[in-house]
Scaffold this active site. Structure first.
Site, short mmCIF file in Angstrom:
data_model
loop_
_atom_site.label_atom_id
_atom_site.label_comp_id
_atom_site.label_asym_id
_atom_site.label_seq_id
_atom_site.Cartn_x
_atom_site.Cartn_y
_atom_site.Cartn_z
N ARG A 124 -6.84 11.52 -5.87
CA ARG A 124 -8.07 10.77 -5.65
C ARG A 124 -9.28 11.70 -5.71
O ARG A 124 -10.31 11.34 -6.29
CB ARG A 124 -8.03 10.07 -4.29
CG ARG A 124 -9.17 9.10 -4.06
CD ARG A 124 -9.17 8.67 -2.60
NE ARG A 124 -10.10 7.59 -2.34
CZ ARG A 124 -11.42 7.73 -2.22
NH1 ARG A 124 -11.96 8.92 -2.39
NH2 ARG A 124 -12.17 6.69 -1.96
N ASP B 297 -6.59 -2.77 -7.33
CA ASP B 297 -7.11 -3.43 -6.14
C ASP B 297 -7.35 -4.90 -6.46
O ASP B 297 -7.58 -5.25 -7.62
CB ASP B 297 -8.40 -2.77 -5.66
CG ASP B 297 -8.68 -3.15 -4.21
OD1 ASP B 297 -8.10 -2.52 -3.31
OD2 ASP B 297 -9.43 -4.11 -3.98
N TYR C 170 -14.59 -11.87 0.13
CA TYR C 170 -15.34 -10.65 -0.22
C TYR C 170 -16.56 -10.97 -1.08
O TYR C 170 -17.60 -10.33 -0.97
CB TYR C 170 -14.44 -9.67 -0.96
CG TYR C 170 -13.44 -8.99 -0.05
CD1 TYR C 170 -13.83 -7.92 0.75
CD2 TYR C 170 -12.14 -9.45 0.04
CE1 TYR C 170 -12.93 -7.31 1.61
CE2 TYR C 170 -11.22 -8.84 0.89
CZ TYR C 170 -11.63 -7.78 1.67
OH TYR C 170 -10.74 -7.18 2.53
N ARG D 25 0.82 -1.22 0.00
CA ARG D 25 0.00 0.00 0.00
C ARG D 25 0.85 1.26 0.00
O ARG D 25 0.45 2.28 0.59
CB ARG D 25 -0.93 0.04 1.21
CG ARG D 25 -2.03 -0.99 1.19
CD ARG D 25 -3.18 -0.52 0.30
NE ARG D 25 -4.22 -1.53 0.26
CZ ARG D 25 -5.32 -1.50 1.02
NH1 ARG D 25 -5.52 -0.51 1.85
NH2 ARG D 25 -6.20 -2.44 0.91
N ARG E 72 -3.50 6.64 1.08
CA ARG E 72 -4.02 7.86 1.69
C ARG E 72 -3.10 8.56 2.68
O ARG E 72 -3.37 9.69 3.08
CB ARG E 72 -5.35 7.55 2.39
CG ARG E 72 -6.48 7.39 1.40
CD ARG E 72 -7.69 6.81 2.05
NE ARG E 72 -7.36 5.49 2.58
CZ ARG E 72 -8.25 4.63 3.07
NH1 ARG E 72 -9.52 4.97 3.15
NH2 ARG E 72 -7.86 3.44 3.50
O1 CP3 Z 1 0.08 -1.60 -2.47
C1 CP3 Z 1 -0.18 -0.71 -3.28
O2 CP3 Z 1 0.23 0.48 -3.17
C2 CP3 Z 1 -0.96 -1.06 -4.52
C3 CP3 Z 1 -2.37 -0.89 -4.46
C4 CP3 Z 1 -3.25 -1.82 -3.67
C5 CP3 Z 1 -4.50 -1.37 -3.18
N1 CP3 Z 1 -5.15 -2.44 -2.65
C6 CP3 Z 1 -4.99 0.01 -3.27
C7 CP3 Z 1 -6.08 0.43 -2.38
C8 CP3 Z 1 -3.13 -3.18 -3.37
C9 CP3 Z 1 -1.99 -4.14 -3.60
C10 CP3 Z 1 -4.35 -3.56 -2.72
C11 CP3 Z 1 -4.64 -4.93 -2.30
C12 CP3 Z 1 -5.84 -5.20 -1.49
N2 CP3 Z 1 -7.08 -4.63 -1.58
C13 CP3 Z 1 -5.91 -6.23 -0.52
C14 CP3 Z 1 -4.78 -7.17 -0.18
C15 CP3 Z 1 -3.79 -6.54 0.69
C16 CP3 Z 1 -4.25 -6.32 2.10
O3 CP3 Z 1 -4.38 -5.15 2.47
O4 CP3 Z 1 -4.48 -7.32 2.79
C17 CP3 Z 1 -7.20 -6.22 0.02
C18 CP3 Z 1 -7.73 -7.12 1.12
C19 CP3 Z 1 -7.94 -5.21 -0.65
C20 CP3 Z 1 -9.38 -4.87 -0.49
C21 CP3 Z 1 -9.56 -3.46 -0.12
N3 CP3 Z 1 -9.33 -2.39 -0.94
C22 CP3 Z 1 -10.03 -2.94 1.11
C23 CP3 Z 1 -10.38 -3.79 2.33
C24 CP3 Z 1 -10.04 -1.56 1.00
C25 CP3 Z 1 -10.59 -0.59 2.00
C26 CP3 Z 1 -9.69 -0.46 3.16
C27 CP3 Z 1 -8.95 0.82 3.09
O5 CP3 Z 1 -7.74 0.82 3.30
O6 CP3 Z 1 -9.63 1.83 2.84
C28 CP3 Z 1 -9.57 -1.21 -0.28
C29 CP3 Z 1 -9.41 0.13 -0.84
C30 CP3 Z 1 -8.05 0.52 -1.30
N4 CP3 Z 1 -7.25 -0.22 -2.15
C31 CP3 Z 1 -7.35 1.74 -1.01
C32 CP3 Z 1 -6.12 1.69 -1.68
C33 CP3 Z 1 -5.06 2.74 -1.72
C34 CP3 Z 1 -7.90 2.89 -0.17
C35 CP3 Z 1 -9.12 3.40 -0.85
C36 CP3 Z 1 -9.21 4.89 -1.02
O7 CP3 Z 1 -8.32 5.57 -1.56
O8 CP3 Z 1 -10.28 5.36 -0.65
#
Ligand code: CP3
Length: 368
Positions: free
Chosen positions: A44, A81, A157, A31, A35
């Protein structure tokens, strides 16, 4: 025709994946584009939503590069994602501001499972276009990692319809209708293999499978419902990328430390570990076959710079003496967090982390 790209200037991460000696321990962060960076929040809001960001090639390229402009990280990770795949299956993904992901059409009964298919990869074209665009924009600065969720983590999910605290719905299906669960997992494994291969063909130089919720399974269920399907995906991945280089495969099971020996048998190059594992013990168990990635507790980034440096040294020391023989493979470590970086992390603390990993891991090689 496959795309062609500038030669790679920093191959430290790829060398470490292949268990080759490096001058220092490479680092990237799960990640890393997110944010906690004000510039991410700005892009964003321009894009309007998370999916607006992820589905626009220019925005996705821009935010992938943001953390690299701030910090000397050793790899980039595709901005996307894991939930793009079930979205392309027709489940209707949305991210409401301040909430987690949600599916409009969760898969909860036999009829829904019967309708599930491997998505048309053209629906995910925006992801593959982003991979090619990011590779071009990187100009060989560092390698680009592509990724997917594991079949099991995606199923969590898809059945729950959102994040979950207890995994009640997905585990109910697993225990009461294992046949339905296996059908979902098979469709997911077929989809993930095709999805990762398309990322490799578009220019990804390594791929990572996020088994974020493998660790919530019981012993026995993990092997049957998570590991077996991850293993199927790995067996079907294209081994060489567009540059004719081997594409290392990373598997990260959060909470999977107790199954490390079994994971050591997977046909992949790297195992990711969360912060509950000791890297030295992990090295003794699987270090002859696998590079290890991890595993600083992301919450350490809320402590002071002095404490961050001390914890970096602790993690590097726990792995043990770096492998330095240029003529043979050996145990290697890729520094990362044990899970994604928190949105509340102070960006300055990440500078401190990256520089501590680089400088202390170089110093370890000088004394060895
Ligand atoms: O790592 C990186 O920088 C690459 C981008 C990336 C994102 N999600 C961007 C994202 C990667 C590799 C993921 C993987 C992901 N997504 C996983 C596996 C890794 C982990 O965290 O266990 C999972 C379970 C998800 C599902 C997911 N996506 C959730 C649960 C959420 C909401 C939680 C949160 O942090 O808000 C997301 C949204 C998400 N994916 C964000 C980002 C940067 C935040 C959303 C936003 O900008 O509003």
């Amino acid at each position: 025709m496959s795309p062609s790209f500038a030669p790679l200037k920093n191959d430290t991460f790829l060398r470490a994946c292949m268990r080759q000696a490096t001058d220092y321990t490479p680092i990237w962060l799960m990640r890393q584009a997110g944010r906690y960076l004000p510039e991410y929040c700005a892009t964003r809001s321009q894009a309007g939503s998370f999916m607006g960001l992820a589905t626009n090639v220019n925005f996705a390229t821009e935010v992938t590069l943001q953390p690299l402009a701030r910090y000397p990280l050793d790899a980039a990770i595709l901005f996307s994602d894991i939930l793009t795949v079930p979205d392309a299956m027709g489940l209707g993904l949305s991210f409401a501001q301040g909430e987690g992901p949600r599916f409009a059409n969760p898969v909860r009964d036999e009829a829904a499972v019967g309708q599930l298919h491997v998505p048309d990869m053209n629906k995910l074209r925006y992801v593959f276009d982003a991979v090619t665009s990011i590779r071009k924009a990187l100009s060989g600065q560092v390698p680009l990692i592509g990724f997917s969720g594991s079949p099991w983590t995606l199923a969590c999910y898809m059945v729950e319809g959102a994040g979950s605290d207890d995994y009640r719905l997905v585990k109910s299906m697993l225990y009461s209708r294992p046949d339905l669960m296996h059908r979902i997992l098979q469709t997911n494994a077929d989809s993930v293999a095709a999805y990762l291969n398309a990322q490799i063909d578009a220019g990804a130089q390594a791929v990572m499978i996020f088994d974020s919720w493998g660790g919530v399974l019981a012993d026995g269920a993990f092997q049957q419902f998570s590991l077996a399907y991850t293993s199927q995906v790995l067996a079907r991945l294209t081994r060489k990328g567009v540059d004719d280089q081997v594409v290392p495969r990373i598997v990260f099971t959060k909470g999977g430390g107790m199954w490390l020996q079994e994971m050591g048998q997977l046909d992949c190059e790297v195992l990711g570990l969360d912060w509950t594992m000791n890297l030295g013990k992990a090295r003794a168990l699987v270090g002859q076959h696998k590079a290890l990635q991890g595993n600083l507790d992301p919450n350490i980034l809320f402590a002071s710079p002095d404490q961050i440096e001390a914890q970096v040294r602790r993690v590097l020391d726990s792995f043990g003496p770096p492998h330095q023989d240029l003529h043979a493979t050996g145990p290697t470590h890729i520094f990362n967090l044990g899970h994604g970086i928190s949105q509340y992390t102070p960006p300055d603390h990440v500078s401190c982390l990256v520089s501590a990993v680089h400088s202390y891991s170089r110093a370890l090689r000088r004394v060895a």
